[in-house]
Write a protein that holds these residues in place. Sequence first.
Motif, PDB file in Angstrom:
ATOM      1  N   ALA A 116      43.919  21.316  30.179  1.00 20.79           N
ATOM      2  CA  ALA A 116      44.790  20.531  31.041  1.00 20.79           C
ATOM      3  C   ALA A 116      45.571  21.440  31.988  1.00 20.79           C
ATOM      4  O   ALA A 116      45.880  21.060  33.105  1.00 20.79           O
ATOM      5  CB  ALA A 116      45.753  19.694  30.201  1.00 20.79           C
ATOM      6  N   VAL A 117      45.864  22.656  31.539  1.00 22.37           N
ATOM      7  CA  VAL A 117      46.640  23.607  32.334  1.00 22.37           C
ATOM      8  C   VAL A 117      45.788  24.851  32.582  1.00 22.37           C
ATOM      9  O   VAL A 117      45.158  25.366  31.660  1.00 22.37           O
ATOM     10  CB  VAL A 117      47.945  24.009  31.602  1.00 22.37           C
ATOM     11  N   VAL A 118      45.770  25.303  33.807  1.00 22.93           N
ATOM     12  CA  VAL A 118      45.061  26.543  34.140  1.00 22.93           C
ATOM     13  C   VAL A 118      46.112  27.574  34.524  1.00 22.93           C
ATOM     14  O   VAL A 118      46.811  27.418  35.524  1.00 22.93           O
ATOM     15  CB  VAL A 118      44.060  26.331  35.298  1.00 22.93           C
ATOM     16  N   ARG A 119      46.227  28.624  33.743  1.00 21.55           N
ATOM     17  CA  ARG A 119      47.219  29.674  33.963  1.00 21.55           C
ATOM     18  C   ARG A 119      46.708  30.665  35.010  1.00 21.55           C
ATOM     19  O   ARG A 119      45.485  30.823  35.187  1.00 21.55           O
ATOM     20  CB  ARG A 119      47.513  30.420  32.662  1.00 21.55           C
ATOM     21  N   PRO A 120      47.627  31.338  35.700  1.00 23.45           N
ATOM     22  CA  PRO A 120      47.203  32.321  36.715  1.00 23.45           C
ATOM     23  C   PRO A 120      46.189  33.343  36.193  1.00 23.45           C
ATOM     24  O   PRO A 120      45.263  33.711  36.903  1.00 23.45           O
ATOM     25  CB  PRO A 120      48.513  32.986  37.131  1.00 23.45           C
ATOM     26  N   ALA A 121      46.337  33.763  34.962  1.00 22.80           N
ATOM     27  CA  ALA A 121      45.412  34.757  34.396  1.00 22.80           C
ATOM     28  C   ALA A 121      43.993  34.214  34.264  1.00 22.80           C
ATOM     29  O   ALA A 121      43.036  34.978  34.190  1.00 22.80           O
ATOM     30  CB  ALA A 121      45.913  35.231  33.035  1.00 22.80           C
ATOM     31  N   ASP A 122      43.853  32.885  34.243  1.00 23.05           N
ATOM     32  CA  ASP A 122      42.534  32.254  34.093  1.00 23.05           C
ATOM     33  C   ASP A 122      41.921  31.836  35.416  1.00 23.05           C
ATOM     34  O   ASP A 122      40.844  31.246  35.444  1.00 23.05           O
ATOM     35  CB  ASP A 122      42.643  31.022  33.182  1.00 23.05           C
ATOM     36  N   GLN A 123      42.599  32.109  36.516  1.00 20.17           N
ATOM     37  CA  GLN A 123      42.123  31.714  37.832  1.00 20.17           C
ATOM     38  C   GLN A 123      41.357  32.873  38.462  1.00 20.17           C
ATOM     39  O   GLN A 123      41.861  33.973  38.549  1.00 20.17           O
ATOM     40  CB  GLN A 123      43.309  31.310  38.725  1.00 20.17           C
ATOM     41  N   ARG A 124      40.127  32.589  38.893  1.00 18.73           N
ATOM     42  CA  ARG A 124      39.276  33.601  39.521  1.00 18.73           C
ATOM     43  C   ARG A 124      39.766  33.862  40.933  1.00 18.73           C
ATOM     44  O   ARG A 124      39.985  32.942  41.698  1.00 18.73           O
ATOM     45  CB  ARG A 124      37.831  33.121  39.531  1.00 18.73           C
ATOM     46  N   VAL A 125      39.954  35.138  41.269  1.00 17.64           N
ATOM     47  CA  VAL A 125      40.395  35.518  42.613  1.00 17.64           C
ATOM     48  C   VAL A 125      39.326  36.412  43.230  1.00 17.64           C
ATOM     49  O   VAL A 125      38.892  37.382  42.607  1.00 17.64           O
ATOM     50  CB  VAL A 125      41.747  36.277  42.570  1.00 17.64           C
ATOM     51  N   ILE A 126      38.894  36.051  44.446  1.00 17.52           N
ATOM     52  CA  ILE A 126      37.945  36.901  45.163  1.00 17.52           C
ATOM     53  C   ILE A 126      38.482  37.148  46.563  1.00 17.52           C
ATOM     54  O   ILE A 126      39.205  36.327  47.118  1.00 17.52           O
ATOM     55  CB  ILE A 126      36.522  36.285  45.240  1.00 17.52           C
ATOM     56  N   GLU A 127      38.136  38.302  47.100  1.00 20.77           N
ATOM     57  CA  GLU A 127      38.463  38.624  48.489  1.00 20.77           C
ATOM     58  C   GLU A 127      37.150  38.834  49.219  1.00 20.77           C
ATOM     59  O   GLU A 127      36.303  39.603  48.775  1.00 20.77           O
ATOM     60  CB  GLU A 127      39.326  39.883  48.583  1.00 20.77           C
ATOM     61  N   THR A 128      36.983  38.142  50.322  1.00 20.74           N
ATOM     62  CA  THR A 128      35.737  38.230  51.079  1.00 20.74           C
ATOM     63  C   THR A 128      35.723  39.468  51.961  1.00 20.74           C
ATOM     64  O   THR A 128      36.743  40.136  52.133  1.00 20.74           O
ATOM     65  CB  THR A 128      35.546  36.987  51.967  1.00 20.74           C
ATOM     66  N   ALA A 129      34.574  39.739  52.547  1.00 21.39           N
ATOM     67  CA  ALA A 129      34.447  40.864  53.475  1.00 21.39           C
ATOM     68  C   ALA A 129      35.375  40.681  54.669  1.00 21.39           C
ATOM     69  O   ALA A 129      35.831  41.657  55.267  1.00 21.39           O
ATOM     70  CB  ALA A 129      33.000  40.990  53.958  1.00 21.39           C
ATOM     71  N   GLN A 130      35.675  39.435  55.011  1.00 22.88           N
ATOM     72  CA  GLN A 130      36.575  39.144  56.131  1.00 22.88           C
ATOM     73  C   GLN A 130      38.038  39.160  55.692  1.00 22.88           C
ATOM     74  O   GLN A 130      38.923  38.821  56.452  1.00 22.88           O
ATOM     75  CB  GLN A 130      36.236  37.778  56.759  1.00 22.88           C
ATOM     76  N   HIS A 131      38.289  39.507  54.430  1.00 19.15           N
ATOM     77  CA  HIS A 131      39.628  39.630  53.847  1.00 19.15           C
ATOM     78  C   HIS A 131      40.345  38.299  53.675  1.00 19.15           C
ATOM     79  O   HIS A 131      41.567  38.234  53.712  1.00 19.15           O
ATOM     80  CB  HIS A 131      40.484  40.641  54.617  1.00 19.15           C
ATOM     81  N   VAL A 132      39.583  37.238  53.482  1.00 20.45           N
ATOM     82  CA  VAL A 132      40.159  35.968  53.058  1.00 20.45           C
ATOM     83  C   VAL A 132      40.213  36.030  51.532  1.00 20.45           C
ATOM     84  O   VAL A 132      39.224  36.359  50.882  1.00 20.45           O
ATOM     85  CB  VAL A 132      39.315  34.762  53.518  1.00 20.45           C
ATOM     86  N   VAL A 133      41.388  35.721  50.971  1.00 19.51           N
ATOM     87  CA  VAL A 133      41.552  35.750  49.523  1.00 19.51           C
ATOM     88  C   VAL A 133      41.515  34.318  49.010  1.00 19.51           C
ATOM     89  O   VAL A 133      42.247  33.456  49.487  1.00 19.51           O
ATOM     90  CB  VAL A 133      42.885  36.434  49.135  1.00 19.51           C
ATOM     91  N   ARG A 134      40.630  34.070  48.060  1.00 19.38           N
ATOM     92  CA  ARG A 134      40.452  32.724  47.502  1.00 19.38           C
ATOM     93  C   ARG A 134      40.799  32.760  46.020  1.00 19.38           C
ATOM     94  O   ARG A 134      40.179  33.491  45.254  1.00 19.38           O
ATOM     95  CB  ARG A 134      39.013  32.255  47.696  1.00 19.38           C
ATOM     96  N   ARG A 135      41.793  31.958  45.637  1.00 20.72           N
ATOM     97  CA  ARG A 135      42.160  31.801  44.226  1.00 20.72           C
ATOM     98  C   ARG A 135      41.641  30.436  43.786  1.00 20.72           C
ATOM     99  O   ARG A 135      42.118  29.409  44.250  1.00 20.72           O
ATOM    100  CB  ARG A 135      43.668  31.860  44.042  1.00 20.72           C
ATOM    101  N   LEU A 136      40.635  30.454  42.927  1.00 17.38           N
ATOM    102  CA  LEU A 136      40.039  29.223  42.436  1.00 17.38           C
ATOM    103  C   LEU A 136      40.928  28.682  41.314  1.00 17.38           C
ATOM    104  O   LEU A 136      40.967  29.244  40.221  1.00 17.38           O
ATOM    105  CB  LEU A 136      38.616  29.479  41.947  1.00 17.38           C
ATOM    106  N   LEU A 137      41.668  27.615  41.608  1.00 16.89           N
ATOM    107  CA  LEU A 137      42.610  27.040  40.645  1.00 16.89           C
ATOM    108  C   LEU A 137      41.895  26.210  39.588  1.00 16.89           C
ATOM    109  O   LEU A 137      42.205  26.290  38.401  1.00 16.89           O
ATOM    110  CB  LEU A 137      43.632  26.149  41.363  1.00 16.89           C
TER     111      LEU A 137
END
Length: 196
Positions: free
Chosen positions: A89-110
Amino acid sequence: MNIATTITTTDEMNQTLAAIGVRIRGARIARAMTLQALADVSGLSPSMLSLVERGRASPSIGSLIVIASALGVGMSDLIVDDSSTAENAVVRPADQRVIETAQHVVRRLLREDRARAVSVAINEYAPKTASAPAPLSHAGFEYGFVLEGELTVEIDGNTHRLEKGDLISYSSRRQHRIWNHGKRLARTLWFNLGHD
C-alpha cells in the motif's frame, strides 16, 4: 529535493544501466530478434542498442519506451526489478527505482502497477533537457502535472508551454516530446496508462 541525490554512487548508476541492458537483451533474445531487427522496429541504431544492452550508454526515457514497444513489453519490464512485485500500500523512497537518462532527465518510478497498466513517476528536467531527441509515439495515455518550473510539450507538432500547476493529457500514440527550455529545474508528476 533533487531526486538525483538518491543515486549515491557511479557504481549504483552503472549497475542500474547494466541491469536495464540485461533485461533488454533478454527480451530481444527471447523473441529471436537480432540487434538489426530491433533497430529496424525501434528506429534506433544497432550500435546504440548494443551500447545500451552492454550498460555502456544511458538511454532516454523516450528510447526506453520505443525499445519496450518494439519488444512488446512495458517500459517497466525493462527498469523494474521483478523481485519488487509484491503489492504494498505504501512505497517508500528506498523502494523507488531512480534512473537518469543520457539527456540527464531523472525519473523516479513511484509505482509500477502492471496488473492495472499504470505507472506513476516524478520526472526532473534540468534546464535544456528533453525526454527524447525527437518526438516519438507508443501505446498508452499520459497525464502530466507540473510541480515546479516550466515545460514545453510538443504533441503532433503543436507546442504547449506548461507552468507550475498545469496539467496536460494526451494519447501516447500521438507523436510527442517533452523538454525544459527554462533556466530552472522542472519537476513533474507523470502518469502513464495502458502502456503494457
